[in-house]
Design a protein around this motif. Structure first.
Motif, PDB file in Angstrom:
ATOM      1  N   LEU A   1      -1.776  -8.161   8.063  1.00  0.00           N
ATOM      2  CA  LEU A   1      -1.745  -6.806   8.597  1.00  0.00           C
ATOM      3  C   LEU A   1      -1.764  -5.860   7.400  1.00  0.00           C
ATOM      4  N   VAL A   2      -2.555  -4.817   7.469  1.00  0.00           N
ATOM      5  CA  VAL A   2      -2.554  -3.803   6.412  1.00  0.00           C
ATOM      6  C   VAL A   2      -2.164  -2.467   7.050  1.00  0.00           C
ATOM      7  N   PHE A   3      -1.042  -1.935   6.590  1.00  0.00           N
ATOM      8  CA  PHE A   3      -0.520  -0.678   7.105  1.00  0.00           C
ATOM      9  C   PHE A   3      -0.880   0.434   6.120  1.00  0.00           C
ATOM     10  N   HIS A   4      -1.592   1.452   6.587  1.00  0.00           N
ATOM     11  CA  HIS A   4      -2.041   2.515   5.682  1.00  0.00           C
ATOM     12  C   HIS A   4      -0.989   3.614   5.609  1.00  0.00           C
ATOM     13  N   LEU A   5       0.050   3.339   4.815  1.00  0.00           N
ATOM     14  CA  LEU A   5       1.163   4.291   4.708  1.00  0.00           C
ATOM     15  C   LEU A   5       0.810   5.510   3.883  1.00  0.00           C
ATOM     16  N   GLY A   6      -0.091   5.360   2.922  1.00  0.00           N
ATOM     17  CA  GLY A   6      -0.404   6.467   2.018  1.00  0.00           C
ATOM     18  C   GLY A   6      -0.803   7.728   2.771  1.00  0.00           C
ATOM     19  N   PRO A   7      -1.869   7.674   3.573  1.00  0.00           N
ATOM     20  CA  PRO A   7      -2.282   8.890   4.303  1.00  0.00           C
ATOM     21  C   PRO A   7      -1.201   9.378   5.268  1.00  0.00           C
ATOM     22  N   TYR A   8      -0.453   8.442   5.850  1.00  0.00           N
ATOM     23  CA  TYR A   8       0.597   8.860   6.791  1.00  0.00           C
ATOM     24  C   TYR A   8       1.650   9.729   6.093  1.00  0.00           C
ATOM     25  N   PHE A   9       2.178   9.255   4.982  1.00  0.00           N
ATOM     26  CA  PHE A   9       3.227  10.037   4.316  1.00  0.00           C
ATOM     27  C   PHE A   9       2.643  11.285   3.653  1.00  0.00           C
ATOM     28  N   ALA A  10       1.378  11.195   3.188  1.00  0.00           N
ATOM     29  CA  ALA A  10       0.738  12.388   2.611  1.00  0.00           C
ATOM     30  C   ALA A  10       0.675  13.495   3.659  1.00  0.00           C
ATOM     31  N   ALA A  11       0.402  13.122   4.921  1.00  0.00           N
ATOM     32  CA  ALA A  11       0.308  14.125   5.984  1.00  0.00           C
ATOM     33  C   ALA A  11       1.668  14.739   6.290  1.00  0.00           C
ATOM     34  N   ARG A  12       2.756  14.037   5.916  1.00  0.00           N
ATOM     35  CA  ARG A  12       4.084  14.605   6.150  1.00  0.00           C
ATOM     36  C   ARG A  12       4.454  15.601   5.052  1.00  0.00           C
ATOM     37  N   ASP A  13       3.629  15.679   4.030  1.00  0.00           N
ATOM     38  CA  ASP A  13       3.781  16.715   3.008  1.00  0.00           C
ATOM     39  C   ASP A  13       5.122  16.594   2.269  1.00  0.00           C
ATOM     40  N   LEU A  14       5.415  15.401   1.833  1.00  0.00           N
ATOM     41  CA  LEU A  14       6.649  15.139   1.088  1.00  0.00           C
ATOM     42  C   LEU A  14       6.373  15.268  -0.412  1.00  0.00           C
ATOM     43  N   PRO A  15       7.409  15.483  -1.206  1.00  0.00           N
ATOM     44  CA  PRO A  15       7.200  15.576  -2.667  1.00  0.00           C
ATOM     45  C   PRO A  15       7.013  14.188  -3.275  1.00  0.00           C
ATOM     46  N   LEU A  16       5.792  13.669  -3.160  1.00  0.00           N
ATOM     47  CA  LEU A  16       5.508  12.319  -3.659  1.00  0.00           C
ATOM     48  C   LEU A  16       4.510  12.392  -4.808  1.00  0.00           C
ATOM     49  N   PRO A  17       4.462  11.348  -5.647  1.00  0.00           N
ATOM     50  CA  PRO A  17       3.463  11.340  -6.726  1.00  0.00           C
ATOM     51  C   PRO A  17       2.052  11.345  -6.140  1.00  0.00           C
ATOM     52  N   GLU A  18       1.114  11.887  -6.914  1.00  0.00           N
ATOM     53  CA  GLU A  18      -0.284  11.926  -6.483  1.00  0.00           C
ATOM     54  C   GLU A  18      -0.761  10.522  -6.125  1.00  0.00           C
ATOM     55  N   ARG A  19      -0.373   9.548  -6.932  1.00  0.00           N
ATOM     56  CA  ARG A  19      -0.669   8.145  -6.623  1.00  0.00           C
ATOM     57  C   ARG A  19       0.623   7.568  -6.048  1.00  0.00           C
ATOM     58  N   PRO A  20       0.737   7.505  -4.724  1.00  0.00           N
ATOM     59  CA  PRO A  20       2.039   7.158  -4.127  1.00  0.00           C
ATOM     60  C   PRO A  20       2.421   5.711  -4.402  1.00  0.00           C
ATOM     61  N   PHE A  21       3.709   5.480  -4.462  1.00  0.00           N
ATOM     62  CA  PHE A  21       4.221   4.126  -4.714  1.00  0.00           C
ATOM     63  C   PHE A  21       3.634   3.144  -3.707  1.00  0.00           C
ATOM     64  N   LEU A  22       3.642   3.513  -2.434  1.00  0.00           N
ATOM     65  CA  LEU A  22       3.081   2.655  -1.381  1.00  0.00           C
ATOM     66  C   LEU A  22       1.878   3.343  -0.758  1.00  0.00           C
ATOM     67  N   ASP A  23       0.784   2.625  -0.659  1.00  0.00           N
ATOM     68  CA  ASP A  23      -0.411   3.183  -0.015  1.00  0.00           C
ATOM     69  C   ASP A  23      -0.838   2.202   1.080  1.00  0.00           C
ATOM     70  N   GLU A  24      -1.649   1.210   0.737  1.00  0.00           N
ATOM     71  CA  GLU A  24      -1.988   0.166   1.713  1.00  0.00           C
ATOM     72  C   GLU A  24      -0.982  -0.964   1.560  1.00  0.00           C
ATOM     73  N   VAL A  25      -0.204  -1.190   2.593  1.00  0.00           N
ATOM     74  CA  VAL A  25       0.833  -2.223   2.539  1.00  0.00           C
ATOM     75  C   VAL A  25       0.340  -3.467   3.277  1.00  0.00           C
ATOM     76  N   PRO A  26       0.058  -4.555   2.543  1.00  0.00           N
ATOM     77  CA  PRO A  26      -0.362  -5.778   3.212  1.00  0.00           C
ATOM     78  C   PRO A  26       0.845  -6.630   3.602  1.00  0.00           C
ATOM     79  N   VAL A  27       0.805  -7.171   4.794  1.00  0.00           N
ATOM     80  CA  VAL A  27       1.835  -8.130   5.231  1.00  0.00           C
ATOM     81  C   VAL A  27       1.100  -9.398   5.656  1.00  0.00           C
ATOM     82  N   ARG A  28       1.239 -10.444   4.866  1.00  0.00           N
ATOM     83  CA  ARG A  28       0.519 -11.693   5.119  1.00  0.00           C
ATOM     84  C   ARG A  28       1.469 -12.701   5.768  1.00  0.00           C
ATOM     85  N   PHE A  29       1.029 -13.303   6.835  1.00  0.00           N
ATOM     86  CA  PHE A  29       1.904 -14.241   7.548  1.00  0.00           C
ATOM     87  C   PHE A  29       1.040 -15.267   8.265  1.00  0.00           C
TER      88      PHE A  29
END
Lengths: 294, 294, 294, 294
Positions: free
Chosen positions: D240-268
């Motif tokens: 599963l790949v969760f696209h957290l980067g655009p989600y949190f960017a849309a919340r307009d939080l004070p995050l780095p330009e290159r966010p710590f988490l962007d595409e989060v893969p969960v392999r199982f």
């Protein structure tokens, strides 16, 4: 205050060796006498094992007599003033000398039942126990068979004497006699350590809880010195309370007036007095996790 | 017990409309009279907004008189038996009629201070509050400006009448008047729901805690019905206690006799009476996490 | 290899000072000349600030000429062999000298567009960047206003010269020039560190990923030395892969033949080259969590 | 398309019963003949057990002949067009008819080795397998003893015929033939569901990964319909790949330009085709956790 070195112990004559260890094994100089023959000991741990092996080598009846030479825990003997100085010191930290009359009566009854069942006094290394854990141990050990209980009592004497030995003798390879409880707080809302969080540590017993420590986390989210260290951890139940409410309020986030998380209690038990318990909190204003870490 | 339908309310004459809503706005039939002119209302929420708009349309002095028509909370009026039937019923769940003398005196003093400051009684929708939250609200609202406080009192009257309305009238589009608290327990040691975990819910106040519910988790790790539902959640602080010790003991894992985790308390506050609070526990014998979920 | 001490720099004459710092600011001995007047500098950080202040003190046109004295990044000059030795060395780690022809063409096009827009070459401290981050920076900075871009270029020159300075001069109070990436693995199924877990670190770019390190966790669940240290961390995207499958298989637990978790990827980005990134894994065979820790 | 009811099957004569089940057990009408004697069957599950019991009742040699009546998997028979219609349909979803020449050769070699070892073709319920899982099963089962392998092949025929039966016959008590994969995303930074997160599901094989689904989370942080449902889940590895980067960017939080988490893969991996796999993500911009939930 270590008064003698392992090297000196290895080099002295047998009477000197026995004298140097006097009082570590109560009323039983023969333990040191027997262990003296197996010198030199390369480490303090090996010395302690040598002493305990001398006890184990005796026939069952003598081992029981050896146990019986120990004083009652907080029992009639204590009132009469006959407990050896070290035992009293060891018990002080636990507060056993401040027993209420009702508790004193209860301890006495358990002591009497134990002695009636096994023929020797209940021995336990109180420095490794909370008061509630001592009561639990009474109940658990009363259900032991006589053989199991002799083994249990000797194990406790091992813990008692190990502590006395490392306090008396200096040298390499000390056996483990201390544990450590530490914590840290991580704020995953901002992605960094949580500084300035008040953390309280309580001992939790059947009759209430007593605060053992209160700290503020530093810039690294830690408490500086561990919450507990430099001694055995006492077997028992504890509660850490993390004051997240004021911490997040100070960050000025858009949170409800009555925040979802304010005082976060983390209740856990310690079962390994010589272990390292790291119990962190990883938190946001809406979530937290904790675990036994390392 | 809804005794009338929205359709019937929309169709009846003005006196019938006013009679049907009698008592929802205390001693103020003019509210319904004014709102009757704007019928038909498509939803219950619209009807309630229409009623509140009738209050808002009045000049400031009349709005204050309207507020002043409400009884004191647990005050002298209560002792004298003059509180309207619904108010007494509403207060019952909170236990305000079981105030100790000391607490009664304290409430009275706050009530008097409030009335002296604002000239009207303290109005609050007690069904949305724990007792501690009412006390907190007294303190917070005493610091308001008169204008802010009129707005706060009217908002509370909105909450009170919204509840009364949905109990009296049946129809579509009801405004939100209920919240929900639920939980579930997941065992990530075995990778599945934790069945058979005892879960207790407590209300936590300044003077102690009171157990509101006790449940066992089912095969899906849930409690069947929610812990709280079908009513507003009371603003306040709560504690869930998850009995993990017996659960993991029953799984027969190699754990210490005194397990690291036994009773796990999760303390949290509710700030949105009409919200959904899902507070799960994701646990192993050595770790857990919790969060406000959905 | 620091060849000179801060104390010596503070004590020498101006020509000696300028000579000692030759090459740190490319083709611009006047920077050191101006900074020499403000000696002594108590720390290396203060020395670097003094040098940068000399640049900032110049009028805009001279600041632009100063920037223009820097070589193109991987551009025509590189092919022609005219980049200063240090620049080439700095770029080596990034692999820019191993650009494919297509990539080379792309870099050249960006370089040309940049120079056309701003009138000076694109300057960036490549030692703080992955190749993908350099490309991203090209795109971002092309959208800057000329003033913003002069500031951005000077900031990069600050990073470049800070690194050169701490390599050249020995002394107290060095500015931060190194970051650290570390990890550890905690097994909350057993309640202790996970030893013997293979951990791989990859740099992740648009065109694939490259393995930077592979380690086994030790008895404390850590990797001994950090995964990255002693240099700036390169801005970019990374992936840690934790090989949980073999680890839990070795613990001989009742798990499916094809375990729920086997290779666990954790993808994250580094934005602070001089920061400390601790990215742990807290795991069971059925769950894990990770976070930026400390 | 269920063409007949269990009630009708229970009521018809033996030839009608055999005809109605024709093709479920390939080339083996005697299975249905033997099971007909034990009617009525109260549930579909009982009917299927009755059919399998008829196979198990036969002596070893006949059981092997029964297995041998099944076609090769993607083998020479497939090329020659002799696989039964249902088998071809079942294999279609897996893509086995789109094998490259190299893969075809590899499958043929494994098929030949298997037949040489056991004397019957490799039978597997391909609808419960990814292509990589089929290859793994070949390897695992080649290591079986002949007795173990007969049991394994009959178990697979049980899975194949169970699926065919529930598609052919309508009635109560169907055996489990479907699994479910679902997810949801919780934002513990804001304390609520994460809406509008893009979630991709990939099948991961030795030679790459193929996207099976892409969804956006709804207001409840869920994907509406499950990611996989209404069929057996295929044993295999997924991401599963969760696209957290655009989600949190849309919340307009004070995050780095290159966010710590962007595409989060969960392999199982999925090991139970008829199981329920709920794999949520509980995340902030700096942390996440996932688990097999319920």
């Amino acid at each position: 205050m270590a008064a003698i070195t392992l090297a000196a112990l290895n080099a002295t004559d047998v009477p000197g060796f026995v004298a140097a260890l006097d009082g570590i094994f109560e009323h039983s100089p023969w333990v040191a006498e027997a262990a003296a023959a197996h010198r030199p000991y390369p480490t303090l741990a090996a010395l302690h094992e040598g002493l305990m092996a001398a006890v184990e080598a005796r026939p069952p009846g003598e081992r029981i007599a050896f146990i019986a030479a120990h004083p009652d825990l907080a029992g009639k003997a204590a009132r009469a003033g006959s407990i050896a100085a070290e035992s009293v010191f060891e018990q002080a930290g636990l507060g056993l000398d401040r027993l209420s009359d009702a508790e004193f009566t209860r301890f006495e009854a358990l002591n009497d039942a134990y002695r009636a069942r096994f023929g020797f006094p209940f021995v336990i290394c109180v420095r490794r126990q909370t008061r509630d854990a001592v009561l639990d141990a009474f109940k658990t050990r009363l259900a032991n068979s006589p053989d199991e209980e002799v083994a249990a009592a000797l194990a406790e004497i091992g813990f008692i004497t190990r502590l006395r030995l490392v306090e008396r003798v200096e040298g390499p390879g000390a056996p483990p006699t201390t544990g450590r409880l530490s914590t840290h707080v991580l704020d995953t809302h901002k992605g960094g350590p949580a500084a300035g969080v008040k953390v309280e540590l309580y001992e939790v017993g059947a009759s209430g809880r007593a605060r053992l420590a209160v700290r503020m986390t530093n810039a690294d989210g830690r408490t500086g010195a561990p919450l507990l260290a430099d001694a055995p951890l006492r077997i028992g139940t504890y509660e850490l309370v993390f004051h997240l409410g004021p911490y997040f309020a100070a960050r000025d986030l858009p949170l409800p007036e009555r925040p979802f998380l304010d005082e976060v209690p983390v209740r856990f038990s310690i079962a390994e007095p010589e272990g390292h318990y790291h119990v962190p909190l990883v938190a946001t204003p809406w979530s937290y996790s904790t675990y036994r870490g390392s």
